[in-house]
Motif scaffolding. Structure first.
Motif, short mmCIF file in Angstrom:
data_model
loop_
_atom_site.label_atom_id
_atom_site.label_comp_id
_atom_site.label_asym_id
_atom_site.label_seq_id
_atom_site.Cartn_x
_atom_site.Cartn_y
_atom_site.Cartn_z
N GLN A 163 0.76 -1.46 0.09
CA GLN A 163 -0.03 -0.29 -0.26
C GLN A 163 0.49 1.47 -0.60
OE1 GLN A 163 -1.71 0.99 3.49
NE2 GLN A 163 -3.62 1.51 2.37
N GLY A 164 0.29 2.21 -0.58
CA GLY A 164 1.89 3.51 -0.81
C GLY A 164 0.98 4.66 -2.13
N SER A 165 1.73 5.23 -3.00
CA SER A 165 1.72 5.81 -3.32
C SER A 165 2.82 5.22 -4.46
CB SER A 165 2.03 7.09 -3.80
OG SER A 165 3.16 7.49 -3.18
N LEU A 166 3.00 4.92 -6.22
CA LEU A 166 3.57 4.96 -7.02
C LEU A 166 4.40 5.89 -7.30
CD1 LEU A 166 3.93 2.82 -9.02
CD2 LEU A 166 2.77 4.25 -10.82
N VAL A 167 5.70 5.42 -7.06
CA VAL A 167 6.53 6.33 -7.82
C VAL A 167 7.21 6.78 -9.30
CG1 VAL A 167 9.30 7.10 -6.73
CG2 VAL A 167 8.20 5.75 -6.01
N LYS A 168 7.28 5.42 -10.00
CA LYS A 168 8.08 5.14 -10.83
C LYS A 168 7.47 3.76 -11.67
CE LYS A 168 12.12 5.71 -10.86
NZ LYS A 168 13.67 6.54 -11.69
N TYR A 169 7.43 3.58 -13.25
CA TYR A 169 7.53 2.33 -13.41
C TYR A 169 8.68 2.35 -13.70
CZ TYR A 169 2.08 1.82 -13.82
OH TYR A 169 1.13 1.19 -13.36
N LEU A 170 9.41 1.15 -13.36
CA LEU A 170 10.63 1.23 -13.79
C LEU A 170 11.09 0.56 -15.48
CD1 LEU A 170 11.62 -0.64 -10.61
CD2 LEU A 170 12.28 1.73 -11.96
N VAL A 171 9.29 -0.30 -16.12
CA VAL A 171 9.73 -0.59 -17.81
C VAL A 171 8.21 0.52 -18.07
CG1 VAL A 171 9.41 -3.33 -16.77
CG2 VAL A 171 6.77 -1.76 -16.28
N ALA A 172 8.46 -0.21 -19.23
CA ALA A 172 7.32 1.11 -20.54
C ALA A 172 6.62 -0.18 -20.82
CB ALA A 172 8.66 1.59 -21.65
N ASP A 173 5.29 0.81 -21.88
CA ASP A 173 4.20 0.28 -22.32
C ASP A 173 5.07 -0.86 -24.04
OD1 ASP A 173 1.88 -0.92 -23.06
OD2 ASP A 173 1.10 1.03 -23.06
N GLY A 174 4.24 -2.07 -23.35
CA GLY A 174 5.37 -2.60 -24.68
C GLY A 174 6.67 -3.11 -24.92
N ALA A 175 7.01 -3.21 -23.38
CA ALA A 175 8.54 -3.96 -23.16
C ALA A 175 8.00 -5.58 -22.62
CB ALA A 175 8.85 -3.28 -21.26
N VAL A 176 9.38 -6.23 -23.16
CA VAL A 176 9.23 -7.23 -22.40
C VAL A 176 9.85 -7.94 -21.22
CG1 VAL A 176 9.56 -9.94 -23.84
CG2 VAL A 176 9.02 -7.94 -25.43
N VAL A 177 9.21 -8.71 -20.70
CA VAL A 177 9.84 -8.14 -18.75
C VAL A 177 9.71 -9.97 -18.62
CG1 VAL A 177 8.54 -6.61 -17.95
CG2 VAL A 177 7.03 -8.11 -18.11
N LYS A 178 10.34 -10.21 -17.63
CA LYS A 178 10.01 -11.82 -17.25
C LYS A 178 10.08 -12.47 -15.56
CE LYS A 178 15.44 -12.45 -17.65
NZ LYS A 178 15.76 -11.51 -17.77
N VAL A 179 10.14 -12.58 -15.06
CA VAL A 179 9.60 -13.40 -13.47
C VAL A 179 10.77 -12.55 -12.94
CG1 VAL A 179 9.75 -14.79 -12.02
CG2 VAL A 179 8.57 -15.60 -14.08
N GLY A 180 10.67 -11.75 -11.65
CA GLY A 180 10.76 -11.43 -10.69
C GLY A 180 12.26 -10.15 -11.89
N ASP A 181 11.79 -9.49 -12.60
CA ASP A 181 12.15 -8.60 -13.65
C ASP A 181 11.96 -6.92 -12.64
OD1 ASP A 181 13.85 -9.36 -15.36
OD2 ASP A 181 12.39 -8.46 -17.17
N PRO A 182 12.61 -5.93 -12.25
CA PRO A 182 12.38 -4.65 -11.25
C PRO A 182 10.67 -3.75 -12.19
CG PRO A 182 14.10 -4.47 -12.24
CD PRO A 182 13.83 -5.64 -12.54
N ILE A 183 9.52 -3.73 -11.50
CA ILE A 183 9.21 -3.34 -12.67
C ILE A 183 7.78 -1.97 -12.30
CG2 ILE A 183 7.83 -5.43 -14.40
CD1 ILE A 183 5.87 -5.16 -12.32
N ALA A 184 8.23 -1.21 -11.10
CA ALA A 184 7.76 0.12 -10.60
C ALA A 184 8.25 0.04 -8.79
CB ALA A 184 5.76 -0.30 -9.81
#
Ligand code: CAO
Length: 538
Positions: free
Chosen positions: A53-74
């Motif tokens: 619970q909190g507030s979103l500081v920023k995303y660490l990925v962009a719309d359209g990015a390809v990610v895998k398990v464990g990747d930091p996203i936000a």
């Protein structure tokens, strides 16, 4: 405050997936389990819930990015432990049976009932194979009855509902669309409430000790209906050939919806519950009376791939909402559009004369600022434009406030933030508000309250171009002004043609509430204000 990193959770076997939607805006508050972003594999889409619970500081990925398990996203800013209220640690939600706060909170509060956690497992599905989860049928907080579908599995041969073996409130969902589950896998945790023992509980042990949750109870689960019995083959309507699970088919039957009429937005065109609900909403909103809407012929679905290469592009939430709203307004409102031109030669030279002062104040004045002010003044002079039709169709609602909406073109779609009490604001304040609302709109940071309460809408394409267009009324408002690009034109002044800067205006109105005469007076008043802005000060 501390910043926590959210990572991509277990993807149920998928190696890498696409980010197809960033669901919140930086700075927005998020609760535990709020969806942060949506991922899509070739089999399924899945929401990634916030573990904090909190507030979103920023995303660490962009719309359209390809990610895998464990990747930091936000990154999420969360309150420090000492600042957080006692119940907050529950927010670290990933483990299955950790609810210490509930045990501490319960004893004094609920003498008549006890509640415990119940882990629900996949019942015997007749084989030891792993089967795809194709639908999660419940959400956290839902109250379910024994036998209600929790999720839907699909093998090569059949789809099957996984029913709940208990009644209770869903407090955790332990599977996601796209996961592969086999018999005995964990599905969800329910909070099960039962009448308390008549004897008071003397022991200091917490009432809802977690043991029941940890001991999966296979017996009641085994009582679940045989999966094959859930496969729907009841009729041979065209809906049979539609790709949809049993829960969706049941919903469609309950709502009287022919599934072959519904466009599936799930993977491989699978019809989902939301698709059925949206179909019903669209049908209802386009058929408000017995005489309207019901007979509108459907546009036939076309397989465009037969003509060339195509791809399916997911619509954003805003684009879907806009489509539904536009269709509703177009079908419901008898539109008339009236055109005129305002001579803004003097307005523009006055606006340009304010440039230096604007730079000092850090405020940019565009023609839109004057248009908003002029509209607010015109709405006061022509109050029939500041009405809505009452729900009973027999009364007008006259508004005594003056909030003007402004269409803003954003990468996610069209949004209409509202400048509140525009009649009481000066040009500088309106200009500052336009800039700030347009910036928030483009960054996806508008709050719902900033888009509500509009009395009338301005849609300005002046910076883009064009000589005119017919805007669609943003019902339940009754008028909208479409503004196109100003041009120098030769205008006869009684003795000669003089070059004047002319602004094309198009006023669309709801002819149920506004008559042509009302619209003529409104437009003439507006043109007068824009052509001689001294009137704005009167
Ligand atoms: N004629 C000629 N020039 C115009 C103009 C007009 N009618 N309106 C604005 N301009 C000029 C401005 O003066 C500015 O130029 P300067 O910087 O030289 O003064 C330039 O165009 C850019 O303006 P802007 O777009 O930054 O700001 P704005 O105040 O004109 O508009 C907003 C703000 C939010 C209305 C606009 O950015 C926008 O999103 N418009 C699209 C609305 C839309 O999509 N409507 C359709 C809805 S239905 O599908």
């Amino acid at each position: 405050m501390a910043v926590e990193i959210v990572t991509v959770p277990d993807l149920g076997g998928a190696e890498s997936v696409d980010v197809i939607e960033l669901s919140v805006a930086p700075g927005d508050a998020v609760e535990v389990e709020d969806s942060l972003l949506v991922l899509e594999s070739d089999k399924a889409t899945m929401d990634v819930p916030s573990p904090f619970q909190g507030s979103l500081v920023k995303y660490l990925v962009a719309d359209g990015a390809v990610v895998k398990v464990g990747d930091p996203i936000a990154e999420i800013e969360v309150a420090d432990a000492e600042q957080a209220p006692a119940a907050e640690p529950v927010a670290e939600a990933q483990p299955v049976a950790v609810e210490p706060a509930a045990a501490e909170l319960a004893p004094a509060a609920a003498p008549a009932q006890t509640s415990s956690e119940q882990l629900i497992l996949v019942p015997d599905i007749g084989s030891d194979d792993e089967i795809d989860v194709i639908e999660i049928s419940v959400a956290i907080g839902d109250q379910v009855e024994e036998g209600d579908t929790l999720l839907v599995l699909e093998s090569d041969k059949a789809t099957m509902d996984v029913p709940s073996s208990h009644s209770g409130k869903v407090i955790k969902i332990l599977a996601a669309e796209g996961n592969k589950l086999r018999t005995g896998a964990e599905v969800a945790v329910l909070e099960v409430t039962s009448a308390a023992s008549p004897e008071p509980v003397n022991s200091p042990e917490p009432i809802n000790s977690p043991e029941p949750a940890k001991a999966p109870e296979p017996a009641p689960v085994a009582a679940a209906p045989a999966p094959a019995a859930q496969v729907t083959q009841t009729d041979s309507s065209p809906s049979d050939s539609v790709y949809a699970g049993p829960a969706v088919r049941l919903l469609a039957r309950e709502l009287g919806v022919q599934l072959d009429k519904v466009t599936g937005t799930g993977p491989r065109g699978r019809v989902q519950k939301d698709d059925v609900n949206n179909y019903v909403k669209a049908a209802l909103s386009s058929a408000p009376t017995a005489t309207a809407g019901a007979g509108i012929p459907q546009v036939p679905a076309v397989d465009f791939s037969q003509f060339g290469d195509i791809e399916t592009v997911a619509m954003s939430k805003i684009q879907k909402l806009t489509a539904a709203n536009m269709q509703r307004n177009w079908l419901n409102v008898p539109h008339v559009t009236q055109f005129d031109e305002a001579d803004i030669t003097e307005l523009e030279s006055f606006r340009k004369s304010l440039k230096d002062e604007g730079e000092k104040r850090g405020i940019r004045i565009t023609p839109v600022s004057f248009l908003i002010k002029a509209l607010a003044t015109s709405l006061q002079a022509n109050p029939e434009f500041n009405r809505s039709l009452a729900g009973d169709g027999e009364n007008y609602i006259q508004k005594h406030y003056c909030h003007v909406g402004m269409a803003v073109d954003t990468p996610r779609g069209l949004v209409v933030p509202v400048i509140k009490d525009a009649d009481q604001k000066g040009i500088w304040d309106i200009s500052a508000e336009i800039a700030s609302l347009a910036a928030s709109a483009r960054e996806g940071r508008l709050k719902p309250a900033q888009m509500q309460g509009g009395c009338f809408t301005l849609s300005s394409l002046g910076a883009i171009g064009g000589t005119g267009f017919t805007p669609i009324v943003n019902s339940p408002e009754v008028g909208i002004l479409g503004v196109s690009k100003s041009q120098i034109k030769p205008v006869w002044n009684g003795s000669e043609f003089a070059p004047r800067l002319m602004l094309p205006l198009a006023l669309s109105y709801d002819h149920r509430v506004i008559n042509g005469g009302d619209a003529g007076r409104f437009m003439t008043h507006l043109v007068k204000l824009l052509s001689d802005i001294r009137h704005l000060a009167l």
